[in-house]
Design a protein around this motif. Sequence first.
Motif, PDB file in Angstrom:
ATOM      1  N   LEU A  23       2.445   2.176  -3.010  1.00 33.76           N
ATOM      2  CA  LEU A  23       1.552   1.566  -3.991  1.00 33.76           C
ATOM      3  C   LEU A  23       0.174   2.218  -3.921  1.00 33.76           C
ATOM      4  CD1 LEU A  23       2.465  -2.196  -3.566  1.00 33.76           C
ATOM      5  CD2 LEU A  23       3.145  -0.637  -5.393  1.00 33.76           C
ATOM      6  N   PRO A  24      -0.588   2.084  -4.996  1.00 32.39           N
ATOM      7  CA  PRO A  24      -1.934   2.653  -4.963  1.00 32.39           C
ATOM      8  C   PRO A  24      -2.800   1.946  -3.924  1.00 32.39           C
ATOM      9  CG  PRO A  24      -1.593   1.383  -6.974  1.00 32.39           C
ATOM     10  CD  PRO A  24      -0.292   1.434  -6.263  1.00 32.39           C
ATOM     11  N   ARG A  25      -3.820   2.650  -3.480  1.00 30.09           N
ATOM     12  CA  ARG A  25      -4.793   2.090  -2.546  1.00 30.09           C
ATOM     13  C   ARG A  25      -5.332   0.776  -3.113  1.00 30.09           C
ATOM     14  NH1 ARG A  25     -10.376   5.199  -1.340  1.00 30.09           N
ATOM     15  NH2 ARG A  25     -11.342   3.584  -0.082  1.00 30.09           N
ATOM     16  N   GLN A  26      -5.480  -0.190  -2.259  1.00 22.97           N
ATOM     17  CA  GLN A  26      -5.916  -1.517  -2.681  1.00 22.97           C
ATOM     18  C   GLN A  26      -7.421  -1.527  -2.985  1.00 22.97           C
ATOM     19  OE1 GLN A  26      -6.111  -4.940   0.197  1.00 22.97           O
ATOM     20  NE2 GLN A  26      -4.185  -5.393  -0.846  1.00 22.97           N
ATOM     21  N   TYR A  27      -7.774  -2.032  -4.165  1.00 19.26           N
ATOM     22  CA  TYR A  27      -9.170  -2.202  -4.539  1.00 19.26           C
ATOM     23  C   TYR A  27      -9.552  -3.631  -4.180  1.00 19.26           C
ATOM     24  CZ  TYR A  27     -13.497  -2.024  -7.183  1.00 19.26           C
ATOM     25  OH  TYR A  27     -14.814  -2.056  -7.550  1.00 19.26           O
ATOM     26  N   VAL A  28     -10.401  -3.771  -3.182  1.00 15.53           N
ATOM     27  CA  VAL A  28     -10.761  -5.094  -2.666  1.00 15.53           C
ATOM     28  C   VAL A  28     -12.103  -5.514  -3.249  1.00 15.53           C
ATOM     29  CG1 VAL A  28     -11.237  -6.453  -0.581  1.00 15.53           C
ATOM     30  CG2 VAL A  28      -9.490  -4.651  -0.535  1.00 15.53           C
ATOM     31  N   ILE A  29     -12.117  -6.707  -3.840  1.00 11.39           N
ATOM     32  CA  ILE A  29     -13.338  -7.279  -4.384  1.00 11.39           C
ATOM     33  C   ILE A  29     -13.788  -8.368  -3.425  1.00 11.39           C
ATOM     34  CG2 ILE A  29     -14.390  -8.467  -6.337  1.00 11.39           C
ATOM     35  CD1 ILE A  29     -12.093  -7.250  -8.051  1.00 11.39           C
ATOM     36  N   THR A  30     -15.013  -8.237  -2.911  1.00  7.70           N
ATOM     37  CA  THR A  30     -15.500  -9.180  -1.909  1.00  7.70           C
ATOM     38  C   THR A  30     -16.520 -10.167  -2.460  1.00  7.70           C
ATOM     39  OG1 THR A  30     -17.187  -7.600  -1.219  1.00  7.70           O
ATOM     40  CG2 THR A  30     -15.095  -7.579  -0.007  1.00  7.70           C
ATOM     41  N   ALA A  31     -17.062  -9.892  -3.639  1.00  9.74           N
ATOM     42  CA  ALA A  31     -18.066 -10.782  -4.241  1.00  9.74           C
ATOM     43  C   ALA A  31     -18.067 -10.575  -5.744  1.00  9.74           C
ATOM     44  CB  ALA A  31     -19.442 -10.489  -3.656  1.00  9.74           C
ATOM     45  N   ASN A  41     -10.465   7.029  -9.556  1.00  8.45           N
ATOM     46  CA  ASN A  41      -9.081   7.491  -9.632  1.00  8.45           C
ATOM     47  C   ASN A  41      -8.303   7.364  -8.328  1.00  8.45           C
ATOM     48  OD1 ASN A  41     -10.508   9.558  -8.414  1.00  8.45           O
ATOM     49  ND2 ASN A  41      -9.387  11.182  -9.446  1.00  8.45           N
ATOM     50  N   ASN A  42      -8.972   7.212  -7.200  1.00  6.52           N
ATOM     51  CA  ASN A  42      -8.218   7.047  -5.951  1.00  6.52           C
ATOM     52  C   ASN A  42      -7.667   5.627  -5.793  1.00  6.52           C
ATOM     53  OD1 ASN A  42     -10.906   6.189  -5.612  1.00  6.52           O
ATOM     54  ND2 ASN A  42     -10.791   6.432  -3.394  1.00  6.52           N
ATOM     55  N   TYR A  43      -7.922   4.761  -6.779  1.00  3.94           N
ATOM     56  CA  TYR A  43      -7.391   3.400  -6.760  1.00  3.94           C
ATOM     57  C   TYR A  43      -6.264   3.190  -7.757  1.00  3.94           C
ATOM     58  CZ  TYR A  43     -11.232   2.013  -3.770  1.00  3.94           C
ATOM     59  OH  TYR A  43     -12.105   1.896  -2.717  1.00  3.94           O
ATOM     60  N   TRP A  44      -5.838   4.237  -8.464  1.00  3.93           N
ATOM     61  CA  TRP A  44      -4.736   4.071  -9.395  1.00  3.93           C
ATOM     62  C   TRP A  44      -3.743   5.208  -9.292  1.00  3.93           C
ATOM     63  CZ3 TRP A  44      -5.504   8.015 -12.971  1.00  3.93           C
ATOM     64  CH2 TRP A  44      -6.812   8.350 -13.306  1.00  3.93           C
ATOM     65  N   PHE A  85      -0.197   3.587 -15.945  1.00  7.39           N
ATOM     66  CA  PHE A  85      -1.062   3.506 -14.773  1.00  7.39           C
ATOM     67  C   PHE A  85      -0.714   2.220 -14.032  1.00  7.39           C
ATOM     68  CE2 PHE A  85      -3.363   5.919 -17.907  1.00  7.39           C
ATOM     69  CZ  PHE A  85      -3.951   6.941 -17.178  1.00  7.39           C
ATOM     70  N   ARG A  86      -0.960   2.213 -12.731  1.00  8.38           N
ATOM     71  CA  ARG A  86      -0.861   0.965 -11.985  1.00  8.38           C
ATOM     72  C   ARG A  86      -1.974   0.950 -10.946  1.00  8.38           C
ATOM     73  NH1 ARG A  86       4.714   1.560  -8.371  1.00  8.38           N
ATOM     74  NH2 ARG A  86       3.955   3.246  -7.046  1.00  8.38           N
ATOM     75  N   PHE A  87      -2.493  -0.243 -10.693  1.00  9.37           N
ATOM     76  CA  PHE A  87      -3.550  -0.415  -9.707  1.00  9.37           C
ATOM     77  C   PHE A  87      -3.400  -1.760  -9.030  1.00  9.37           C
ATOM     78  CE2 PHE A  87      -5.534  -1.929 -13.613  1.00  9.37           C
ATOM     79  CZ  PHE A  87      -5.205  -0.926 -14.496  1.00  9.37           C
ATOM     80  N   ASN A  88      -3.802  -1.776  -7.779  1.00 15.36           N
ATOM     81  CA  ASN A  88      -3.577  -2.862  -6.848  1.00 15.36           C
ATOM     82  C   ASN A  88      -4.929  -3.512  -6.533  1.00 15.36           C
ATOM     83  OD1 ASN A  88      -2.400  -4.387  -4.843  1.00 15.36           O
ATOM     84  ND2 ASN A  88      -2.046  -2.675  -3.461  1.00 15.36           N
ATOM     85  N   ILE A  89      -5.120  -4.759  -6.938  1.00 18.92           N
ATOM     86  CA  ILE A  89      -6.415  -5.418  -6.776  1.00 18.92           C
ATOM     87  C   ILE A  89      -6.257  -6.640  -5.875  1.00 18.92           C
ATOM     88  CG2 ILE A  89      -8.270  -6.646  -7.992  1.00 18.92           C
ATOM     89  CD1 ILE A  89      -7.534  -4.935 -10.436  1.00 18.92           C
TER      90      ILE A  89
END
Length: 160
Positions: A23-31, A41-44, A85-89
């Motif tokens: 899976l794509p690198r996880q994009y973590v939202i903290t706030a 592009n490194n998140y999808w 495209f796919r992205f992991n949030i």
Amino acid sequence: MKKEFLLVLLTVTSFVQINAQTLPRQYVITADTDTKQLLQNNYWQVLQDENDKFNIDDVQREPLANQFANFTKDSKEDFAKTTWFRFNIKNSASKILKLSITSDAAVTDFYIPDGNGVMHHFTTGTKIPWRKKNGFKKDNAIPFEIKPEEQILIFAKTIV
């Protein structure tokens, strides 16, 4: 005042693919302090759909699920007319986040799962008639929510 965080998926015309089986690198939202964030592009990951023949069920199952590829800054390969495209949030904030995602493609079909894993389909784009667009029509943005500690895999099918 409640803020809405906008993730931006830009449809770009040239990058190089490298094979990926994960899976794509996880994009973590903290706030929720940002109001707009470019999803680098490194998140999808991307999957070419040369003949516009894949649907959401196809791209979630093998063998296509394993054919999504990562991209690097130095990549130099054009996207097909139709590209997935796919992205992991992940929401690491302590509250539900209200987000939206946008694309500058002529047509974008977003597939966003809810907290129960049900996939919801939304259409937007620069060539979609106003009455057929979902979400924030003027901005070509699709709103969604993500619960604390929830992780979702979003798919986007773009047509240029």
